[in-house]
Design a protein around this motif. Structure first.
Motif, short mmCIF file in Angstrom:
data_model
loop_
_atom_site.label_atom_id
_atom_site.label_comp_id
_atom_site.label_asym_id
_atom_site.label_seq_id
_atom_site.Cartn_x
_atom_site.Cartn_y
_atom_site.Cartn_z
N ASN A 180 -6.08 -7.78 -11.17
CA ASN A 180 -7.17 -6.83 -10.94
C ASN A 180 -6.85 -5.87 -9.80
N GLY A 181 -5.60 -5.42 -9.74
CA GLY A 181 -5.23 -4.47 -8.72
C GLY A 181 -5.15 -5.06 -7.33
N GLY A 182 -5.19 -6.40 -7.21
CA GLY A 182 -5.08 -7.05 -5.90
C GLY A 182 -6.38 -7.14 -5.15
N ALA A 183 -7.53 -6.95 -5.82
CA ALA A 183 -8.82 -6.96 -5.12
C ALA A 183 -9.09 -8.31 -4.48
N LYS A 184 -8.81 -9.40 -5.20
CA LYS A 184 -9.07 -10.73 -4.66
C LYS A 184 -8.13 -11.02 -3.50
N GLN A 185 -6.84 -10.68 -3.67
CA GLN A 185 -5.89 -10.89 -2.57
C GLN A 185 -6.28 -10.07 -1.35
N MET A 186 -6.80 -8.85 -1.61
CA MET A 186 -7.20 -7.99 -0.51
C MET A 186 -8.38 -8.59 0.26
N GLU A 187 -9.31 -9.19 -0.46
CA GLU A 187 -10.47 -9.82 0.19
C GLU A 187 -10.03 -10.98 1.06
N VAL A 188 -9.10 -11.81 0.53
CA VAL A 188 -8.57 -12.93 1.31
C VAL A 188 -7.83 -12.42 2.54
N LEU A 189 -7.07 -11.35 2.37
CA LEU A 189 -6.30 -10.79 3.48
C LEU A 189 -7.22 -10.28 4.59
N LEU A 190 -8.27 -9.55 4.22
CA LEU A 190 -9.20 -9.01 5.22
C LEU A 190 -9.94 -10.15 5.93
N THR A 238 4.87 -5.93 -2.77
CA THR A 238 3.56 -5.93 -3.41
C THR A 238 2.45 -5.79 -2.38
N LEU A 239 2.63 -6.41 -1.23
CA LEU A 239 1.65 -6.29 -0.15
C LEU A 239 1.50 -4.84 0.28
N ASN A 240 2.62 -4.15 0.41
CA ASN A 240 2.58 -2.74 0.82
C ASN A 240 1.87 -1.88 -0.24
N VAL A 241 2.19 -2.12 -1.53
CA VAL A 241 1.55 -1.38 -2.61
C VAL A 241 0.04 -1.65 -2.61
N MET A 242 -0.33 -2.90 -2.44
CA MET A 242 -1.73 -3.31 -2.47
C MET A 242 -2.53 -2.64 -1.35
#
Length: 342
Positions: free
Chosen positions: A231-241, A267-271
């Protein structure tokens, strides 16, 4: 509407003042009786303690202020969690090794198993919800004698702030209604269960707020592969924040960010560029600059140097340059503006 000291919904809470005191011993006794036994150290400022309370079917809701700067060290909680929302001012909270900076308007969820320490800035007022484990187990469909596997301490993501405000204000509005009929109790029970469900549904993975020592022992291969986010990294982004918010005052490396998100560096940089338009380390720096600005705007006694160091800016000149580029004013300009508004 964001929950604050001026929120109309809080009127039901402010109508029920349990006590007000300028005596340190009395303050400790009353708060310990209501929330948890604790050690209370008074720092700067004059005590001006006030505690307000609303009792619902399962939940207790409080507004608490000390007036002065305080350091509170409670016993590990027995059978409940506490949710703190900063209505005014801010707090630093260390919960089972996780350090959180709770700025005004932010919310922290505390379920410590080993230790918890809270340091409130002068003039801070906190909105506190005491959530019993029994309610959480009931909502989760678990047996009453089961144990909850809760993250000890976490900041609620800013993206969920409006939902939290809506749930709590709904409960306060129910509490403000006169009478105690079955219909009112039914609505109260509905929103109380929603609150417990909200906390359970949005609990992050245990790995997200882990202390640095746990992260440093993890296998490098976990973030070496090019794991593509869904999903475009939305879940990973939420965990990261969530992870960044929980460690604003602690060291964070690029390796830490990749490991927590479960993706490769690329991938982290792209996200981060897709969701925020910046690199991962620029995102980290911007979030810390926002936290530094909040402290300069809300804490009258803090110095620019101490603030820069607290959020990982070891070079004061570079901190000022980053700050100016972000907010179009120097840290000293922010301080002067706060003094004019005081």
């Amino acid at each position: 509407m964001t929950l604050s000291t001026k929120s109309e919904a809080l009127s039901a809470l402010y109508r029920n003042c349990l006590f007000r005191s300028d005596n340190a011993a009395d303050s400790h006794e009353h708060v310990a009786r209501e929330l948890s036994d604790h050690v209370l150290h008074w720092k700067r400022g004059v005590p001006d303690t006030a505690l307000f309370k609303v009792q619902l079917n399962h939940l207790r809701i409080y507004a608490l202020q000390y007036g002065a700067e305080v350091e509170v060290t409670p016993q590990p909680f027995d059978g409940f969690s506490l949710v703190h929302t900063s209505l005014r001012g801010g707090a630093q909270i260390e919960c089972d090794g996780t350090v959180m900076s709770v700025a005004e308007g932010r919310t922290a969820v505390l379920s410590p198993q080993r230790s918890v320490r809270l340091r409130w800035s002068p003039g801070t007022q906190q909105f506190i919800v005491r959530v019993p484990d029994a309610l959480m187990l009931e909502v989760a469909g678990r047996a009453p004698d089961d144990e909850l596997d809760l993250v000890p301490g976490r900041l609620l993501p800013q993206s969920l702030g409006s939902q939290w405000d809506l749930i709590t204000q709904s409960l306060l509005n129910i509490a403000a209604q006169s009478g105690s009929g079955d219909l009112r109790r039914e609505w109260s029970d509905h929103f109380e269960r929603n609150l417990a469900l909200f906390l359970l549904m949005h609990q992050p993975p245990q790995a997200a707020p882990a202390p640095a020592s746990a992260l440093e022992s993890a296998e490098p291969a976990h973030y070496g592969a090019d794991t593509r986010p869904h999903n475009g990294g939305a879940k990973q982004m939420e965990v990261l924040l969530e992870y960044i918010d929980s460690r604003l005052c602690a060291p964070i490396s690029l390796e830490d960010l990749a490991r927590v998100a479960g993706v490769s560096f690329r991938t982290l940089n792209v996200m981060c560029r897709r969701h925020h338009g910046v690199t991962p380390m620029e995102l980290l720096r911007n979030i810390r600059l926002e936290a530094a600005r909040t402290r300069l705007l809300t804490e009258s006694a803090c110095s620019i140097t101490d603030t820069a160091l607290a959020f990982g800016f070891g070079h004061l000149g570079r901190f000022s340059a980053y700050y100016f580029a972000r907010f179009n004013e120097l840290p000293s300009d922010t301080q002067k503006r706060r003094q004019r508004c005081a």
